[in-house]
Scaffold this motif. Structure first.
Motif, PDB file in Angstrom:
ATOM      1  N   ALA A  65       0.822  -1.210   0.000  1.00 48.03           N
ATOM      2  CA  ALA A  65       0.000   0.000   0.000  1.00 48.03           C
ATOM      3  C   ALA A  65       0.859   1.263   0.000  1.00 48.03           C
ATOM      4  O   ALA A  65       0.544   2.243  -0.692  1.00 48.03           O
ATOM      5  CB  ALA A  65      -0.934  -0.008   1.208  1.00 48.03           C
ATOM      6  N   LEU A  66       1.947   1.266   0.770  1.00 50.94           N
ATOM      7  CA  LEU A  66       2.807   2.449   0.808  1.00 50.94           C
ATOM      8  C   LEU A  66       3.521   2.652  -0.527  1.00 50.94           C
ATOM      9  O   LEU A  66       3.666   3.795  -0.999  1.00 50.94           O
ATOM     10  CB  LEU A  66       3.817   2.310   1.941  1.00 50.94           C
ATOM     11  CG  LEU A  66       3.234   2.284   3.358  1.00 50.94           C
ATOM     12  CD1 LEU A  66       4.346   2.100   4.390  1.00 50.94           C
ATOM     13  CD2 LEU A  66       2.431   3.546   3.656  1.00 50.94           C
ATOM     14  N   LEU A  67       3.952   1.579  -1.157  1.00 50.12           N
ATOM     15  CA  LEU A  67       4.554   1.697  -2.489  1.00 50.12           C
ATOM     16  C   LEU A  67       3.538   2.218  -3.505  1.00 50.12           C
ATOM     17  O   LEU A  67       3.886   2.990  -4.406  1.00 50.12           O
ATOM     18  CB  LEU A  67       5.107   0.348  -2.937  1.00 50.12           C
ATOM     19  CG  LEU A  67       6.394  -0.115  -2.265  1.00 50.12           C
ATOM     20  CD1 LEU A  67       6.761  -1.527  -2.720  1.00 50.12           C
ATOM     21  CD2 LEU A  67       7.543   0.841  -2.557  1.00 50.12           C
ATOM     22  N   THR A  68       2.287   1.808  -3.364  1.00 50.25           N
ATOM     23  CA  THR A  68       1.237   2.309  -4.248  1.00 50.25           C
ATOM     24  C   THR A  68       1.096   3.819  -4.116  1.00 50.25           C
ATOM     25  O   THR A  68       0.963   4.537  -5.123  1.00 50.25           O
ATOM     26  CB  THR A  68      -0.104   1.631  -3.916  1.00 50.25           C
ATOM     27  OG1 THR A  68       0.022   0.223  -4.091  1.00 50.25           O
ATOM     28  CG2 THR A  68      -1.211   2.150  -4.812  1.00 50.25           C
ATOM     29  N   THR A  69       1.116   4.315  -2.888  1.00 55.12           N
ATOM     30  CA  THR A  69       1.001   5.764  -2.679  1.00 55.12           C
ATOM     31  C   THR A  69       2.186   6.504  -3.285  1.00 55.12           C
ATOM     32  O   THR A  69       2.029   7.596  -3.859  1.00 55.12           O
ATOM     33  CB  THR A  69       0.892   6.063  -1.174  1.00 55.12           C
ATOM     34  OG1 THR A  69      -0.228   5.345  -0.632  1.00 55.12           O
ATOM     35  CG2 THR A  69       0.688   7.540  -0.925  1.00 55.12           C
TER      36      THR A  69
END
Length: 566
Positions: free
Chosen positions: A166-170
């Motif tokens: 999720a953090l990489l997606t952001t």
């Protein structure tokens, strides 16, 4: 009275009706004094304080730039934006990490199937569980990762893996939005996206969608990054798109937007033909990569109703409005405003290097990015399914986020004219995300009490039919084996005393009538036809009695029921 209008322009040095007038020999003479205070005096005339009579060089007002700062990027702006990106990621991680609860059945199913798939890949151990079919994606992509994380640190390891995705997606969302617009729009986009219920929950939820959303973000970033280059480079977006669809079949929601994005992003750089070629190559590349192992047919045959709870149109619309309504409105408003007029502070490129844009091109880009946010709830309405809606909304919110960032910047205004409006909207998004993500983890039946009952009645030689896939297999591994638990959602292959073969729901019903199962566990969120058929068989078979029933602590309609053979 003169017939000439008193506002008629008078050429410098000439009267209104005659030849050239005599110039006033003294700059501060009577004529200058008479005209200096007059509202009708020519605006180009101005008294100059020059008592020594020094000849002054002519002065020309320089051309005023469209904006008062350099629109190009700078190291200072980049570092400030990176600091804000880090702050947003910190808030997103904190919101997800606060969600502490036992594993959801979907999470447990993914971990049990993943452990067996990983053991099969590494040691050739046969896969004995039928939970592989419970994962709506390729069993060789996300489940082994979830199994490895579960072996390392249980449910926490798997959820931390999802948080990393999720953090990489952001981060990718920030980068692609900055390339489409600038740092300001990118920060506004991720600030809203990071606090959404879908982002917070899927970011700490052991499900294939966490990896699929990351792959969709990677495909979108690749498409934007290669927009001005050779059309063949559009093929670089095909592998992450295909992997996203193979990881979670629900990623098919984003494929039309990704293909159209290849065309929309290329239009400022290329003519219609090369831009259309980019979209065609992206689509064909994705289809070709999905052909092996019949993945294309599985993706095409997938439906939101498969294995998920049904829901009324009212519940689907209400859930969509609660979980994504404000963000979608912000994105649609940003699309309309951006299509009508392009504002100066929304792009990095200096004016001399700015790409030509038209209203049609801006409207196309906005419509492409916001379409998935409307497509996902429409598909759930069409199939009458409310289950997994909160996870599927993540695809639409991801793609709509850049335009939501535009909407937020338009609300704040140029030079931060109305910052209080932007803060108000963000606080509203944050409050909704906090409440809704907490309710999502509380909104299921009491799995702790259910597991306590199952642990008492589970024995090494029993046979169990369950609609709560994965939960008992994961938590009761010490007293039973995964193959002892049969998924009612997947159906049962059963041969009765007369030698007749039964499959699916019919096999489960026949086995219940013969008293073949030791225990049966029902879940009201299972597909309605399956749950109704099993309930009727249990009431008419005469072999089973209800020993436990648990409803949700929040008082909704979801219920667990445990039936034990006499």
């Amino acid at each position: 009275m003169s017939t000439e209008s008193e506002f008629s322009p008078v050429p410098h040095g000439r009267s209104a009706h005659g030849p050239a007038a005599e110039p006033d020999p003294e700059p501060d003479g009577p004529r200058a004094a008479a005209t200096a205070g007059s509202p009708d005096a020519p605006r180009t005339a101005a008294a100059v304080d020059n008592p020594d009579g020094v000849e002054l060089a002519p002065y020309t007002i320089p051309q005023v730039p469209a904006i008062g700062w350099d629109p190009g990027t700078s190291p200072r702006r980049r570092w400030i934006a990176r600091g804000l990106l880090g702050a947003v990621l910190t808030v997103q991680a904190a919101l997800s990490l606060r969600l502490l609860a036992a594993a959801h059945p979907d999470e447990a199913a993914a971990m049990v199937a993943g452990r067996q798939q990983l053991a099969h890949l590494l040691h050739g151990t046969p896969v004995t569980t039928d939970l592989v079919d419970r994962v709506h994606g390729s069993p060789w992509l996300y489940p082994p990762l979830a199994g490895a994380a579960a072996d390392a640190n249980g449910i926490w390891g798997t959820r931390l893996l999802s948080l990393g995705f999720a953090l990489l997606t952001t981060v990718l969302l920030y980068s692609l939005t900055r390339r489409l617009f600038n740092e300001r729009v990118a920060i506004c986009a991720i600030a809203g996206y990071a606090v959404l219920q879908s982002t917070v929950v899927v970011g700490f939820y052991a499900a294939p969608e966490s990896l699929a959303v990351l792959l969709v973000a990677l495909a979108a970033w690749t498409t934007v990054f290669t927009a001005g280059r050779h059309p063949a480079l559009a093929l670089l977006a095909a592998p992450p798109t295909a992997l996203a669809c193979a990881t979670a079949y629900s990623a098919a929601f984003a494929v039309p937007a990704l293909v159209a994005l290849a065309f929309a992003c290329a239009r400022p750089y290329h003519r219609v033909g090369p831009a259309a070629l980019r979209a065609l190559l992206a689509a064909l590349g994705t289809l070709v990569l999905l052909l092996p192992y019949g993945t294309l047919g599985k993706v095409a045959g997938w439906s939101p109703s498969r294995g998920n709870a049904p829901g009324s149109a009212g519940s689907i619309l209400l859930g969509t409005l609660q979980w994504a309504g404000l963000f979608t409105v912000l994105a649609v408003a940003g699309t309309i405003a951006y299509a009508r007029r392009e504002q100066m502070p929304e792009h990095d490129a200096p004016e001399k290097d700015a790409l030509p844009t038209t209203r049609g091109r801006r409207a196309l880009l906005g419509a492409v990015l916001t379409a998935t946010a409307l497509l996902v709830p429409a598909a759930h309405l069409w199939t009458g399914t409310s289950g997994a809606l909160f996870r599927h909304l993540g695809y639409g919110m991801l793609l709509a986020a850049p335009l939501a960032g535009v909407g937020l910047t338009r609300l704040v205004g140029a030079h931060f004219r109305h910052p209080q409006l932007g803060i108000l909207v963000w606080v509203a998004l944050l409050a909704l995300g906090l409440e809704q993500s907490a309710l999502r983890y509380q909104n299921g039946p009491d799995s702790g009490r259910l597991l306590a009952v199952l642990r008492v009645h589970t024995e090494p030689q029993g046979r169990y039919l369950t609609e709560v896939d994965g939960l008992a297999e994961y938590y009761l591994g010490g007293v039973s084996k995964p193959e002892q638990w049969v998924s009612a959602r997947a159906g049962t292959d059963y041969r009765d005393g007369a030698g007749t073969e039964h499959h699916g729901d019919d096999g489960s019903v026949a086995a219940i009538r013969d008293g073949w199962f030791t225990m049966v566990v029902l879940d009201s969120t299972a597909p309605r036809a399956t749950d109704r058929a099993l309930s009727e068989a249990l009431s008419t078979a005469g072999h089973y009695r209800l020993v436990a029933q648990f409803t949700s602590p929040t008082g909704d309609s979801s219920t667990y029921k445990v039936y034990l053979k006499h």
